[in-house]
Design a protein around this motif. Structure first.
Motif, PDB file in Angstrom:
ATOM      1  N   GLY A  63       0.815  -1.211   0.000  1.00 54.78           N
ATOM      2  CA  GLY A  63       0.000   0.000   0.000  1.00 54.78           C
ATOM      3  C   GLY A  63       0.845   1.256   0.000  1.00 54.78           C
ATOM      4  N   ILE A  64       1.960   1.235   0.713  1.00 53.34           N
ATOM      5  CA  ILE A  64       2.862   2.382   0.743  1.00 53.34           C
ATOM      6  C   ILE A  64       3.434   2.651  -0.642  1.00 53.34           C
ATOM      7  CG2 ILE A  64       5.136   3.132   1.588  1.00 53.34           C
ATOM      8  CD1 ILE A  64       4.387   1.764   4.253  1.00 53.34           C
ATOM      9  N   LEU A  65       3.860   1.594  -1.325  1.00 53.72           N
ATOM     10  CA  LEU A  65       4.413   1.769  -2.673  1.00 53.72           C
ATOM     11  C   LEU A  65       3.344   2.270  -3.641  1.00 53.72           C
ATOM     12  CD1 LEU A  65       6.703  -1.379  -2.998  1.00 53.72           C
ATOM     13  CD2 LEU A  65       7.388   0.978  -2.527  1.00 53.72           C
ATOM     14  N   ARG A  66       2.138   1.716  -3.556  1.00 51.52           N
ATOM     15  CA  ARG A  66       1.060   2.182  -4.436  1.00 51.52           C
ATOM     16  C   ARG A  66       0.739   3.641  -4.182  1.00 51.52           C
ATOM     17  NH1 ARG A  66      -1.213  -3.016  -3.401  1.00 51.52           N
ATOM     18  NH2 ARG A  66      -2.490  -2.108  -1.741  1.00 51.52           N
ATOM     19  N   SER A  67       0.709   4.031  -2.916  1.00 49.01           N
ATOM     20  CA  SER A  67       0.433   5.423  -2.571  1.00 49.01           C
ATOM     21  C   SER A  67       1.490   6.357  -3.140  1.00 49.01           C
ATOM     22  CB  SER A  67       0.354   5.567  -1.046  1.00 49.01           C
ATOM     23  OG  SER A  67       0.217   6.922  -0.676  1.00 49.01           O
ATOM     24  N   ALA A  68       2.762   5.956  -3.013  1.00 46.60           N
ATOM     25  CA  ALA A  68       3.859   6.781  -3.545  1.00 46.60           C
ATOM     26  C   ALA A  68       3.751   6.918  -5.057  1.00 46.60           C
ATOM     27  CB  ALA A  68       5.202   6.174  -3.159  1.00 46.60           C
ATOM     28  N   LEU A  69       3.416   5.841  -5.743  1.00 47.14           N
ATOM     29  CA  LEU A  69       3.296   5.879  -7.205  1.00 47.14           C
ATOM     30  C   LEU A  69       2.117   6.746  -7.639  1.00 47.14           C
ATOM     31  CD1 LEU A  69       4.063   2.138  -8.036  1.00 47.14           C
ATOM     32  CD2 LEU A  69       5.572   4.100  -8.366  1.00 47.14           C
ATOM     33  N   ARG A  70       0.972   6.615  -6.967  1.00 44.38           N
ATOM     34  CA  ARG A  70      -0.195   7.423  -7.332  1.00 44.38           C
ATOM     35  C   ARG A  70       0.059   8.905  -7.106  1.00 44.38           C
ATOM     36  NH1 ARG A  70      -3.288   3.282  -4.784  1.00 44.38           N
ATOM     37  NH2 ARG A  70      -3.326   4.560  -2.882  1.00 44.38           N
ATOM     38  N   ARG A  71       0.676   9.222  -5.975  1.00 41.23           N
ATOM     39  CA  ARG A  71       0.886  10.623  -5.620  1.00 41.23           C
ATOM     40  C   ARG A  71       1.842  11.318  -6.600  1.00 41.23           C
ATOM     41  NH1 ARG A  71       0.934  10.689   0.117  1.00 41.23           N
ATOM     42  NH2 ARG A  71       2.887   9.536  -0.010  1.00 41.23           N
ATOM     43  N   ASN A  72       2.748  10.562  -7.183  1.00 39.42           N
ATOM     44  CA  ASN A  72       3.757  11.151  -8.066  1.00 39.42           C
ATOM     45  C   ASN A  72       3.552  10.749  -9.517  1.00 39.42           C
ATOM     46  OD1 ASN A  72       5.950  12.392  -6.089  1.00 39.42           O
ATOM     47  ND2 ASN A  72       5.293  10.454  -5.209  1.00 39.42           N
ATOM     48  N   ALA A  73       2.311  10.395  -9.867  1.00 44.88           N
ATOM     49  CA  ALA A  73       2.048   9.912 -11.229  1.00 44.88           C
ATOM     50  C   ALA A  73       2.418  10.954 -12.279  1.00 44.88           C
ATOM     51  CB  ALA A  73       0.579   9.522 -11.359  1.00 44.88           C
ATOM     52  N   ARG A  74       2.090  12.219 -12.032  1.00 42.45           N
ATOM     53  CA  ARG A  74       2.373  13.254 -13.032  1.00 42.45           C
ATOM     54  C   ARG A  74       3.873  13.445 -13.220  1.00 42.45           C
ATOM     55  NH1 ARG A  74      -0.675  18.904 -12.512  1.00 42.45           N
ATOM     56  NH2 ARG A  74      -2.382  17.427 -12.915  1.00 42.45           N
ATOM     57  N   ALA A  75       4.601  13.550 -12.106  1.00 40.73           N
ATOM     58  CA  ALA A  75       6.056  13.719 -12.203  1.00 40.73           C
ATOM     59  C   ALA A  75       6.694  12.503 -12.859  1.00 40.73           C
ATOM     60  CB  ALA A  75       6.650  13.942 -10.819  1.00 40.73           C
ATOM     61  N   MET A  76       6.200  11.316 -12.522  1.00 40.87           N
ATOM     62  CA  MET A  76       6.768  10.113 -13.107  1.00 40.87           C
ATOM     63  C   MET A  76       6.469  10.036 -14.600  1.00 40.87           C
ATOM     64  SD  MET A  76       5.854   7.404 -10.088  1.00 40.87           S
ATOM     65  CE  MET A  76       6.314   5.995 -11.096  1.00 40.87           C
ATOM     66  N   ALA A  77       5.277  10.496 -15.014  1.00 44.22           N
ATOM     67  CA  ALA A  77       4.945  10.485 -16.444  1.00 44.22           C
ATOM     68  C   ALA A  77       5.884  11.418 -17.209  1.00 44.22           C
ATOM     69  CB  ALA A  77       3.491  10.899 -16.637  1.00 44.22           C
ATOM     70  N   GLY A  78       6.082  12.629 -16.666  1.00 39.58           N
ATOM     71  CA  GLY A  78       6.999  13.563 -17.318  1.00 39.58           C
ATOM     72  C   GLY A  78       8.420  13.037 -17.337  1.00 39.58           C
ATOM     73  N   GLY A  79       8.848  12.477 -16.204  1.00 39.00           N
ATOM     74  CA  GLY A  79      10.192  11.923 -16.139  1.00 39.00           C
ATOM     75  C   GLY A  79      10.371  10.749 -17.081  1.00 39.00           C
ATOM     76  N   THR A  80       9.314   9.933 -17.210  1.00 38.87           N
ATOM     77  CA  THR A  80       9.397   8.776 -18.107  1.00 38.87           C
ATOM     78  C   THR A  80       9.552   9.230 -19.549  1.00 38.87           C
ATOM     79  OG1 THR A  80       8.059   7.436 -16.606  1.00 38.87           O
ATOM     80  CG2 THR A  80       8.197   6.715 -18.892  1.00 38.87           C
ATOM     81  N   VAL A  81       8.784  10.269 -19.940  1.00 41.95           N
ATOM     82  CA  VAL A  81       8.893  10.783 -21.311  1.00 41.95           C
ATOM     83  C   VAL A  81      10.299  11.307 -21.583  1.00 41.95           C
ATOM     84  CG1 VAL A  81       8.102  12.594 -22.878  1.00 41.95           C
ATOM     85  CG2 VAL A  81       6.442  11.302 -21.529  1.00 41.95           C
ATOM     86  N   LEU A  82      10.818  12.113 -20.644  1.00 40.76           N
ATOM     87  CA  LEU A  82      12.145  12.692 -20.844  1.00 40.76           C
ATOM     88  C   LEU A  82      13.238  11.624 -20.829  1.00 40.76           C
ATOM     89  CD1 LEU A  82      11.736  15.878 -18.628  1.00 40.76           C
ATOM     90  CD2 LEU A  82      12.030  15.827 -21.114  1.00 40.76           C
TER      91      LEU A  82
END
Length: 564
Positions: free
Chosen positions: A12-31
């Motif tokens: 649950g902690i990992l899922r929460s961290a991923l959901r909370r940072n979805a936008r930053a991770m999407a941008g970082g993934t693209v770059l």
């Protein structure tokens, strides 16, 4: 005290961290995907340049090729720079959130059957919080590495289907082997983190008891004890390092094997005339460049397992049950303090009442009864652990909202901690107390303040190391008095001061707390004499009551127990 809402399991902690940072991770993934695609595009461009140069042999085509390479290099440089900036900012912010949350939970009292020590909570709130937040970087890097491998496979597949298939099959095989090794690393890492945390807890315990250890010469035994715990952590760390080394070595060997296979196959195809010279250059270049994303891709399962192990350790703190489930009532402003037929430890249906605005002292003949009474009043023993009730302001503490209870009732133990900071920050940590100067005067801390040029802003070292025992005790008393709680419980506040100072402090407490409900748990004649009433606690019950002087005159046992 309840812990903050939110996930309390590792997953649950990992899922929460991923959901909370979805936008930053999407941008970082693209770059980062652009970075990996650019890295992979470089040998592809070189292959195309070679083919065009051999075919066209024109300066214009060569200049255009250089411009294309410059564009690729610029894309690689800026996409890496901004991609890592986005991901690392999200990573550090997420780590900060979990550090604060774990620290907040660690500061709350939890059930006694939860085996969590302060040193372990410290390790979890720092190292484990950071490693859990690494998942924010791991997932985008994993996806971008996959992009690079797929781009390489597609590019090689356009030259020869066999080359593209070799990259795909080889990558799947490498990950299958490494996933088995990563699970071993995860289990060993969890054990290492637990052993390191236990070593930290041992250090915290030893530091807290450093003065008593010096007093009875227990330094060597304490050092041996810590050496044993630290040795276990060292051995486990070595085992983890070996597993990491085996993992890294296996990953490098498999990646090299795949790159070699691609190079050899491309050379054979070129020799047979089935691919062009440019395609051979591309294949050889890709075999070299794909090593980095393959290495990164193959390391990701290990980091995922480490993040999961750290998240599960954080869940130990976040899911720890509270010592008691608080209610929602608020105490009356002037209801006094009542202990109603409390049965706990050595206390046998203990019953007494401290009327509002009165100064009452408890003189106990046994230290065990004192410890049990302080535990009940301070909340160290939850209401579910004893029979009977404790009422503050006419309301049972079990039914009170925790914030309201702490505002209304303050229990200052005899071993109160002193913190690193200043005299002022120790007396008034929140900066809102109205009685700081009065509390300094009442506790006779004035001589300590006068000794130093900075006055109340004089620095205090951790645990008050630069203060004497009496100064630390008076500083703790000043903090309790400055809080101006409606109900104040003081446990042996003057045991480390001389008799004259004790006499003056007793009078000052009585004067400053006039009209406020105060309970003194003490055997000090000076404090007992300052009280409006003395209750004698013997064998877990109140056996006598009266003024100090009346009891001295009429009770030989009392006289023998408290007279100095």
């Amino acid at each position: 005290m309840t812990t903050p809402d939110g996930p309390r399991t590792g997953a649950g902690i990992l899922r929460s961290a991923l959901r909370r940072n979805a936008r930053a991770m999407a941008g970082g993934t693209v770059l980062m995907g652009m970075y990996q695609a650019g890295e992979t595009a470089f040998p592809i461009a070189l292959g195309l340049i070679v083919d065009h140069a051999l075919r066209d042999r024109s300066l214009g085509a060569l200049g255009l090729s250089f411009a294309a390479l410059a564009a690729i290099i610029t894309t690689v440089s800026f996409s890496w720079r901004f991609g890592m900036r986005v991901l690392q900012r999200a990573n550090t912010t997420e780590a900060h959130r979990w550090r604060v949350r774990v620290a907040a939970c660690g500061l709350q009292p939890v059930a006694r059957d939860v085996d969590l020590k302060s040193g372990e909570v410290l390790a979890i709130a720092t190292e484990d919080a950071d490693q859990t937040a690494d998942i924010i970087e791991v997932v985008p890097l994993l996806v971008s590495s996959l992009v690079a491998v797929l781009v390489a496979a597609v590019a090689l597949g356009t030259a020869s289907a066999g080359l593209g298939l070799l990259v795909i099959v080889g990558t799947v095989g490498i990950l299958s082997v490494l996933s088995v090794l990563s699970r071993r690393i995860g289990s060993r890492t969890r054990e290492q983190q637990a052993r390191v945390a236990r070593a930290g807890a041992k250090v915290a315990d030893l530091i807290a008891g450093l003065r008593p250890l010096h007093g009875f010469g227990g330094n060597r035994a304490a050092l041996r004890s810590y050496r044993g715990v630290s040795g276990e952590a060292r051995d486990q760390a070595i085992a983890v390092a070996r597993a990491n080394g085996a993992y890294a070595g296996t990953a490098v060997a498999l990646n090299l094997l795949l790159a070699t296979a691609v190079t050899l196959l491309a050379g054979r195809l070129a020799f047979q005339g089935r691919i062009t010279t440019g395609e051979l250059v591309m294949a050889v270049g890709l075999a070299q460049f794909v090593m980095e994303p393959l290495k990164l891709f193959s390391e990701m399962p290990k980091y995922v397992m480490v993040a999961r192990a750290s998240a599960e350790r954080m869940a130990l703190v976040l899911a720890a049950p509270p010592v008691a489930v608080p209610g929602s009532d608020r105490p009356a402003a002037d209801g006094g303090l009542e202990v109603d037929r409390v049965q706990y430890g050595s206390l046998r249906k203990l019953q007494f009442h401290v009327p509002a605005g009165r100064l009452v002292a408890v003189a106990a003949y046994g230290q065990r009864s004192v410890a049990d009474l302080v535990a009940v009043l301070a909340g160290d023993a939850p209401p579910s652990a004893f029979d009977g009730a404790v009422r503050v302001g006419g309301r049972e503490t079990a039914h009170l909202e925790v914030g309201a209870l702490r505002e209304h009732l303050l229990v200052n133990p005899s071993h109160a901690e002193i913190f690193a900071g200043t005299l002022r920050s120790n007396i008034d940590p929140s900066g809102t107390a109205r009685l700081v100067s009065e509390a300094v005067e009442a506790s006779l801390l004035t001589d300590v303040v006068a000794l130093h040029r900075d006055g109340l802003d004089h620095p205090v070292r951790d645990r008050g190391a630069n203060l004497s025992g009496g100064q630390r005790q008076r500083l703790s008393l000043a903090r309790a008095l400055a809080a101006d709680a409606p109900v104040l419980v003081l446990h042996d506040p003057t045991t480390a001061v001389d008799a004259v100072t004790e006499q003056l402090i007793a009078r000052n407490i009585a004067a400053l707390r006039r009209g406020r409900t105060t309970l003194l748990i003490t055997s000090s004649p000076a404090l007992l004499d300052a009280a409006d009433q003395v209750l004698v606690l013997d064998e877990g019950v109140i056996t006598r009551e009266g003024t100090h002087r009346d009891l001295l005159a009429t009770d030989a046992t009392y006289r023998q127990a408290v007279a100095r």
